[in-house]
Design an enzyme around this catalytic site. Sequence first.
Site, PDB file in Angstrom:
ATOM      1  N   GLY A  96       0.826  -1.212   0.000  1.00  0.00           N
ATOM      2  CA  GLY A  96       0.000   0.000   0.000  1.00  0.00           C
ATOM      3  C   GLY A  96       0.852   1.250   0.000  1.00  0.00           C
ATOM      4  CE1 TYR A 138      -9.414   2.510   8.118  1.00  0.00           C
ATOM      5  CE2 TYR A 138     -10.090   4.676   8.899  1.00  0.00           C
ATOM      6  CZ  TYR A 138      -9.100   3.823   8.453  1.00  0.00           C
ATOM      7  OH  TYR A 138      -7.797   4.279   8.351  1.00  0.00           O
TER       8      TYR A 138
HETATM    9  P1  NAD Z   1      -3.536   1.478   1.300  1.00  0.00           P
HETATM   10  O1  NAD Z   1      -4.868   0.994   0.907  1.00  0.00           O
HETATM   11  O2  NAD Z   1      -2.681   2.115   0.280  1.00  0.00           O
HETATM   12  O3  NAD Z   1      -2.682   0.311   1.959  1.00  0.00           O
HETATM   13  C1  NAD Z   1      -3.252  -0.705   2.737  1.00  0.00           C
HETATM   14  C2  NAD Z   1      -2.597  -2.021   2.339  1.00  0.00           C
HETATM   15  O4  NAD Z   1      -3.114  -3.076   3.177  1.00  0.00           O
HETATM   16  C3  NAD Z   1      -2.902  -2.414   0.898  1.00  0.00           C
HETATM   17  O5  NAD Z   1      -1.725  -2.751   0.219  1.00  0.00           O
HETATM   18  C4  NAD Z   1      -3.833  -3.628   1.042  1.00  0.00           C
HETATM   19  O6  NAD Z   1      -3.746  -4.516  -0.042  1.00  0.00           O
HETATM   20  C5  NAD Z   1      -3.365  -4.206   2.354  1.00  0.00           C
HETATM   21  N1  NAD Z   1      -4.368  -5.056   3.013  1.00  0.00           N
HETATM   22  C6  NAD Z   1      -5.653  -4.727   3.318  1.00  0.00           C
HETATM   23  N2  NAD Z   1      -6.272  -5.770   3.898  1.00  0.00           N
HETATM   24  C7  NAD Z   1      -5.346  -6.767   3.998  1.00  0.00           C
HETATM   25  C8  NAD Z   1      -5.371  -8.083   4.518  1.00  0.00           C
HETATM   26  N3  NAD Z   1      -6.475  -8.596   5.057  1.00  0.00           N
HETATM   27  N4  NAD Z   1      -4.236  -8.824   4.463  1.00  0.00           N
HETATM   28  C9  NAD Z   1      -3.096  -8.332   3.925  1.00  0.00           C
HETATM   29  N5  NAD Z   1      -3.024  -7.078   3.403  1.00  0.00           N
HETATM   30  C10 NAD Z   1      -4.133  -6.307   3.442  1.00  0.00           C
HETATM   31  O7  NAD Z   1      -3.754   2.477   2.538  1.00  0.00           O
HETATM   32  P2  NAD Z   1      -2.714   3.406   3.309  1.00  0.00           P
HETATM   33  O8  NAD Z   1      -3.132   4.797   3.152  1.00  0.00           O
HETATM   34  O9  NAD Z   1      -1.332   3.030   2.957  1.00  0.00           O
HETATM   35  O10 NAD Z   1      -3.028   2.991   4.817  1.00  0.00           O
HETATM   36  C11 NAD Z   1      -2.193   2.079   5.509  1.00  0.00           C
HETATM   37  C12 NAD Z   1      -2.607   2.016   6.967  1.00  0.00           C
HETATM   38  O11 NAD Z   1      -2.530   3.311   7.562  1.00  0.00           O
HETATM   39  C13 NAD Z   1      -4.032   1.509   7.204  1.00  0.00           C
HETATM   40  O12 NAD Z   1      -4.055   0.691   8.339  1.00  0.00           O
HETATM   41  C14 NAD Z   1      -4.808   2.791   7.455  1.00  0.00           C
HETATM   42  O13 NAD Z   1      -5.923   2.568   8.275  1.00  0.00           O
HETATM   43  C15 NAD Z   1      -3.763   3.647   8.149  1.00  0.00           C
HETATM   44  N6  NAD Z   1      -4.064   5.078   7.992  1.00  0.00           N
HETATM   45  C16 NAD Z   1      -3.758   5.737   6.833  1.00  0.00           C
HETATM   46  C17 NAD Z   1      -4.070   7.079   6.698  1.00  0.00           C
HETATM   47  C18 NAD Z   1      -3.706   7.884   5.467  1.00  0.00           C
HETATM   48  O14 NAD Z   1      -4.000   9.077   5.436  1.00  0.00           O
HETATM   49  N7  NAD Z   1      -3.083   7.333   4.459  1.00  0.00           N
HETATM   50  C19 NAD Z   1      -4.727   7.747   7.733  1.00  0.00           C
HETATM   51  C20 NAD Z   1      -5.049   7.037   8.878  1.00  0.00           C
HETATM   52  C21 NAD Z   1      -4.699   5.705   9.002  1.00  0.00           C
END
Ligand code: NAD
Length: 328
Positions: free
Chosen positions: A11, A146
């Site tokens: 991700g 979420y």
């Molecule tokens: P993203 O969607 O780019 O990355 C998430 C990754 O997790 C993806 O590659 C997806 O394929 C993988 N994934 C999801 N479910 C899975 C599973 N069951 N098994 C294995 N892999 C799985 O999102 P991101 O923005 O990179 O977010 C990453 C983390 O940071 C998340 O936990 C999200 O809640 C947290 N977060 C992000 C933000 C932001 O602004 N980007 C804000 C708050 C929290």
Amino acid sequence: MKRVLITGAAGFLGSHLCDRFIAEGYHVIGMDNFITGDPKNLAHLKEHSYFEFIEHDVTEFVSVEGDLDYILHFASPASPIDYLKIPIQTLKVGSLGTHNLLGLAKAKKARILIASTSEVYGDPLVHPQSEDYYGNVNAIGPRGVYDEAKRFQESITMAYHRVHGLDTRIVRIFNTYGPRMRLNDGRVIPAFIGQALRGEDLTVFGDGSQTRSFCYIDDQVEGIYRLLLSDYALPVNIGNPNEITIMDFAQEIIKLTGTQQKIVYKDLPVDDPMQRQPDISLAKKILGWEPKVERAEGMQKTYDYFKSLSIDELYRANHRDFSKFNIR
Ligand code: NAD
Ligand code: UDP
């Protein structure tokens, strides 16, 4: 050589974390099932001798050979459009997935850092949001899948810390942006830039008076890295306090991209938080951390990244097709 497992590695945030830990001399094991991620985000690490990858859904039992020093649990859909389309998977990765990774951390005697979110504050009645605010979340609304998964995640992490003495860290991440966000993930930055690049009107939800505070990826990664290496087990906000309304932000994108298109209004999604700004006093105090990248600089880098994508990627169906994933 220290060994770190990073879930959600394909991700946006996870792939940048892989880069950072490799640069710091760690052996990195990335894990992902690609449900919202993209193998392309890790393509540059494929041949790297410090990197290995395991394709796996973390809601199923997680097994990793050898020692682990650290686990960073970042697997979870993160964009409202994604988690509205796969609500059960979102609940499962935050609950069952976190449980599996806590169990793995316990077995390996590893320190574990959990990716939580500003969404634990829901539609906040306190502004800016500091870690001692309990939040205002609608458990049964569409975003509840979420928010409540992440609240459960924090809760079970603290329980493992208290009951098993597990070495835990919790980061509450506020809106973070930068290269490798998915152009079609529906979050406001890829949405507006994608629209500008395709010559479409910019879609502002509601009247655009809701606020967000955007943090550039490099600052976020630095904050997470420092928190992991700190000795602080309670949740810490990491984000950029520079707050802006979505309407003003749309105007900034129009200026940045030079698009001739106009702003059009769409319905505000249910339970869309009206204001969001992190209080980062705690991170400043215990980590000596604060963001360094101004929005103008971060947005220019992000825009340059999106401009470099192929025409095919730019026009690929607006939202991800989840039907090919085995979702139960
Ligand atoms: P993203 O969607 O780019 O990355 C998430 C990754 O997790 C993806 O590659 C997806 O394929 C993988 N994934 C999801 N479910 C899975 C599973 N069951 N098994 C294995 N892999 C799985 O999102 P991101 O923005 O990179 O977010 C990453 C983390 O940071 C998340 O936990 C999200 O809640 C947290 N977060 C992000 C933000 C932001 O602004 N980007 C804000 C708050 C929290
Ligand atoms: N938003 C918008 N137009 C879009 C996408 C999002 O006006 O095309 C708004 C959304 O309603 C929210 C803000 O931008 O108020 C940030 O949305 P995003 O999905 O990026 O993340 P959130 O902070 O809501 O999780």
